[in-house]
Scaffold this active site. Structure first.
Site, PDB file in Angstrom:
ATOM      1  N   HIS A 149      24.394   5.670   0.513  1.00 49.80           N
ATOM      2  CA  HIS A 149      24.596   4.289   0.080  1.00 49.80           C
ATOM      3  C   HIS A 149      23.418   3.879  -0.781  1.00 49.80           C
ATOM      4  O   HIS A 149      22.287   4.286  -0.514  1.00 49.80           O
ATOM      5  CB  HIS A 149      24.712   3.354   1.299  1.00 49.80           C
ATOM      6  CG  HIS A 149      25.269   2.029   0.941  1.00 49.80           C
ATOM      7  ND1 HIS A 149      24.477   0.991   0.498  1.00 49.80           N
ATOM      8  CD2 HIS A 149      26.540   1.590   0.921  1.00 49.80           C
ATOM      9  CE1 HIS A 149      25.260  -0.038   0.235  1.00 49.80           C
ATOM     10  NE2 HIS A 149      26.507   0.300   0.470  1.00 49.80           N
TER      11      HIS A 149
ATOM     12  N   ASP B  28      33.036   3.646   4.604  1.00 47.64           N
ATOM     13  CA  ASP B  28      34.270   4.350   4.270  1.00 47.64           C
ATOM     14  C   ASP B  28      34.482   5.617   5.093  1.00 47.64           C
ATOM     15  O   ASP B  28      35.541   6.226   5.032  1.00 47.64           O
ATOM     16  CB  ASP B  28      34.277   4.711   2.777  1.00 47.64           C
ATOM     17  CG  ASP B  28      34.303   3.472   1.900  1.00 47.64           C
ATOM     18  OD1 ASP B  28      35.041   2.541   2.241  1.00 47.64           O
ATOM     19  OD2 ASP B  28      33.580   3.436   0.885  1.00 47.64           O
TER      20      ASP B  28
HETATM   21  N1  CMC Z   1      26.613  14.038  -0.748  1.00 50.24           N
HETATM   22  C1  CMC Z   1      25.617  14.826  -1.204  1.00 50.24           C
HETATM   23  N2  CMC Z   1      24.517  14.377  -1.817  1.00 50.24           N
HETATM   24  C2  CMC Z   1      24.389  13.062  -1.992  1.00 50.24           C
HETATM   25  C3  CMC Z   1      25.380  12.149  -1.541  1.00 50.24           C
HETATM   26  C4  CMC Z   1      26.525  12.683  -0.903  1.00 50.24           C
HETATM   27  N3  CMC Z   1      27.477  11.880  -0.472  1.00 50.24           N
HETATM   28  N4  CMC Z   1      25.008  10.903  -1.851  1.00 50.24           N
HETATM   29  C5  CMC Z   1      23.821  10.989  -2.466  1.00 50.24           C
HETATM   30  N5  CMC Z   1      23.434  12.301  -2.547  1.00 50.24           N
HETATM   31  C6  CMC Z   1      22.170  12.813  -3.081  1.00 50.24           C
HETATM   32  C7  CMC Z   1      22.160  12.798  -4.592  1.00 50.24           C
HETATM   33  O1  CMC Z   1      22.644  14.019  -5.112  1.00 50.24           O
HETATM   34  C8  CMC Z   1      20.705  12.574  -4.891  1.00 50.24           C
HETATM   35  O2  CMC Z   1      20.039  13.791  -4.681  1.00 50.24           O
HETATM   36  P1  CMC Z   1      18.747  14.189  -5.589  1.00 50.24           P
HETATM   37  O3  CMC Z   1      17.707  13.175  -5.255  1.00 50.24           O
HETATM   38  O4  CMC Z   1      18.429  15.574  -5.141  1.00 50.24           O
HETATM   39  O5  CMC Z   1      19.212  14.134  -7.005  1.00 50.24           O
HETATM   40  C9  CMC Z   1      20.254  11.623  -3.771  1.00 50.24           C
HETATM   41  O6  CMC Z   1      21.144  11.908  -2.686  1.00 50.24           O
HETATM   42  C10 CMC Z   1      20.338  10.159  -4.122  1.00 50.24           C
HETATM   43  O7  CMC Z   1      21.675   9.873  -4.559  1.00 50.24           O
HETATM   44  P2  CMC Z   1      22.062   8.962  -5.805  1.00 50.24           P
HETATM   45  O8  CMC Z   1      23.376   9.409  -6.339  1.00 50.24           O
HETATM   46  O9  CMC Z   1      20.893   8.895  -6.756  1.00 50.24           O
HETATM   47  O10 CMC Z   1      22.179   7.557  -5.078  1.00 50.24           O
HETATM   48  P3  CMC Z   1      22.951   6.283  -5.603  1.00 50.24           P
HETATM   49  O11 CMC Z   1      22.336   5.141  -4.943  1.00 50.24           O
HETATM   50  O12 CMC Z   1      23.017   6.290  -7.101  1.00 50.24           O
HETATM   51  O13 CMC Z   1      24.452   6.517  -5.090  1.00 50.24           O
HETATM   52  C11 CMC Z   1      26.384   6.536  -3.718  1.00 50.24           C
HETATM   53  C12 CMC Z   1      24.972   5.963  -3.944  1.00 50.24           C
HETATM   54  C13 CMC Z   1      27.061   5.772  -2.584  1.00 50.24           C
HETATM   55  C14 CMC Z   1      27.219   6.370  -4.996  1.00 50.24           C
HETATM   56  C15 CMC Z   1      26.262   8.039  -3.331  1.00 50.24           C
HETATM   57  O14 CMC Z   1      25.551   8.187  -2.118  1.00 50.24           O
HETATM   58  C16 CMC Z   1      27.609   8.741  -3.251  1.00 50.24           C
HETATM   59  O15 CMC Z   1      28.109   9.224  -4.273  1.00 50.24           O
HETATM   60  N6  CMC Z   1      28.238   8.836  -2.025  1.00 50.24           N
HETATM   61  C17 CMC Z   1      29.555   9.390  -1.886  1.00 50.24           C
HETATM   62  C18 CMC Z   1      30.620   8.348  -2.241  1.00 50.24           C
HETATM   63  C19 CMC Z   1      30.742   7.258  -1.225  1.00 50.24           C
HETATM   64  O16 CMC Z   1      30.836   7.504  -0.023  1.00 50.24           O
HETATM   65  N7  CMC Z   1      30.808   6.001  -1.690  1.00 50.24           N
HETATM   66  C20 CMC Z   1      30.989   4.823  -0.824  1.00 50.24           C
HETATM   67  C21 CMC Z   1      29.788   3.966  -0.835  1.00 50.24           C
HETATM   68  S1  CMC Z   1      29.740   2.749   0.470  1.00 50.24           S
HETATM   69  C22 CMC Z   1      31.059   1.666   0.311  1.00 50.24           C
HETATM   70  C23 CMC Z   1      31.391   1.253  -1.067  1.00 50.24           C
HETATM   71  O17 CMC Z   1      30.531   0.973  -1.917  1.00 50.24           O
HETATM   72  O18 CMC Z   1      32.579   1.152  -1.309  1.00 50.24           O
END
Ligand code: CMC
Length: 392
Positions: A271, A328
């Site tokens: 998140h 989710d």
């Molecule tokens: N699986 C594997 N690696 C992950 C995941 C995941 N679900 N989420 C984040 N990471 C890693 C990412 O690769 C990055 O690694 P590194 O630092 O080595 O490059 C690190 O964790 C930080 O992630 P980010 O993508 O820079 O973080 P963000 O704040 O931009 O993204 C997020 C947040 C929710 C989009 C992301 O965690 C994600 O894609 N999660 C999966 C989709 C998901 O479950 N979304 C629902 C969010 S909650 C409810 C809503 O908003 O609807």
């Protein structure tokens, strides 16, 4: 451009002040107007939380009965909505259908285009949205299933009415199951608002140009649709199903999610703001067990979800990055237990998030926020002369 700070994805940029929702991502705290999400989920109802978010206070009995009556009065939708719906291919994704139907309200209620309309007219727009969106959602389902559309039943409360519009079929008497009503009520409360997330920021930014509230909400629906946001709930179940079909080896998928050359992510994990357990996920996880057992359902996917969580939470990759299950991760298991098909999960999230979008839009207008217009740092060609096509 020297004065512009670059913050891709707005990771550390506040876009507004707000009195609506407090979120502490480090501690895993979520409160609406000062009331904790745990307290609201346990004791309140979805419509009461909607009122609280939109108008700032819990309603008195009189305020609440007027609010509910106003919603009931507006649940019917224009008959031409059926004509619009009939033009969609039968397997159209319900999020696309909902976004289109929400925008179509600008055509049926063009006074919503006037940014200076009276407070009463704004309130009517708000009631219409709360009233009609569930009708649109259930009709997108009946359309998908090739079933006749059900009209709203004003003798019922909001959640039972929605369930009846969804699931009542002409040949059978529809029985409302209080366990299902409770489960859905709680899920909707847990989705009701989450401060400046992607779809809410979209609603605020579209509304900041003084576009109609209906159009602003339709944009929120579109933003919510993506798999990184609300679309994650659909993606989670699809992921759990494929793990199951693949023999249930959760370790393999945890490894896959860690592999930077593989685009696969653990859906329902991570998140932007929570660097601790998402408090909503904690409540949902607890409810999932209870609801499944009350409904007498055994879902093997729930076991896979629990195993996956256990393995991921022990893995250094997830620990270091503070990746926890989000709202989710378990919600789909409950949606599915109460009969909602997978493709409908994200529209259910939309019904839940609607009061938050409305409250944030209303606050933005009342605070007279300026038009949302981020800047950029230009990195393209500085200047070049035009070359005629035959010389290129
Ligand atoms: N699986 C594997 N690696 C992950 C995941 C995941 N679900 N989420 C984040 N990471 C890693 C990412 O690769 C990055 O690694 P590194 O630092 O080595 O490059 C690190 O964790 C930080 O992630 P980010 O993508 O820079 O973080 P963000 O704040 O931009 O993204 C997020 C947040 C929710 C989009 C992301 O965690 C994600 O894609 N999660 C999966 C989709 C998901 O479950 N979304 C629902 C969010 S909650 C409810 C809503 O908003 O609807």
């Amino acid at each position: 451009s020297g004065l512009i700070t670059l913050d891709k994805g707005f990771k550390n940029t506040g876009s507004t002040t707000s009195d609506i929702t407090f979120l502490d991502g480090e501690k895993g705290i979520l409160k609406h107007r000062g009331y904790s999400i745990e307290d609201l989920a346990e004791n309140s109802s979805y419509l009461e939380v909607a009122y609280l978010l939109i108008y700032g206070e819990l309603p008195t009995q009189e305020e609440f009965s007027n609010f509910k009556a106003g919603i009931k009065e507006n649940q019917l939708v224009h008959e031409e909505i059926k004509t619009i719906l009939s033009g969609f291919p039968s397997k159209a994704h319900p999020m696309g259908v909902l976004s289109s139907l929400a925008t179509s309200l600008t055509a049926f209620y063009p006074e919503s285009l006037d940014p200076n309309r009276s407070k009463n007219k704004v309130n009517l727009t708000i009631l219409r949205l709360l009233a009609k969106i569930p009708t649109f959602v259930s009709w997108s389902y009946t359309k998908r299933m090739g079933l006749p559309h059900n009209y709203p039943d004003n003798s019922l409360d909001y959640v039972p009415n929605f369930l009846k519009m969804m699931f009542s079929v002409p040949t059978e008497q529809y029985e409302i199951d209080p366990v299902v009503v409770d489960a859905l009520q709680k899920l909707l409360i847990l989705h009701a608002d989450h401060e400046q997330n992607c779809s809410t920021s979209t609603v605020r930014i579209v509304g900041s140009s003084q576009a109609s509230l209906y159009a602003s909400i339709a944009s929120g629906v579109s933003a919510l649709w993506g798999p990184l946001h609300g679309g994650a709930n659909q993606a989670v179940i699809q992921m759990l199903e494929s793990i199951k079909a693949d023999g249930g080896d959760v370790n393999k998928y945890v490894q896959k999610a860690k592999d930077k050359d593989d685009p696969f992510r653990l859906m329902g994990f991570g998140h932007r703001v929570y660097k601790n357990f998402d408090p909503r996920a904690r409540i949902i996880k607890k409810n999932a067990d209870e609801i499944l057992s009350r409904l007498g359902i055994e879902d093997p996917v729930l076991e896979i979800a629990k195993k996956l969580e256990e393995v991921a939470l022990k893995d250094d990759y997830f620990v270091e990055r503070k990746l926890f299950p989000n709202v989710d991760f378990y919600s789909g298991i409950i949606f599915r237990a109460i009969g909602i098909p997978t493709e409908m999960f994200t529209v259910m999230f939309s019904i839940g998030r609607l009061p938050g979008w409305i409250a944030q839009w209303k606050e933005m207008r009342e605070h007279k926020e300026p038009i949302g217009r981020p800047r950029q740092i230009y990195t393209g060609n500085p200047e070049r002369p035009y070359i005629p096509i035959e010389e290129r």
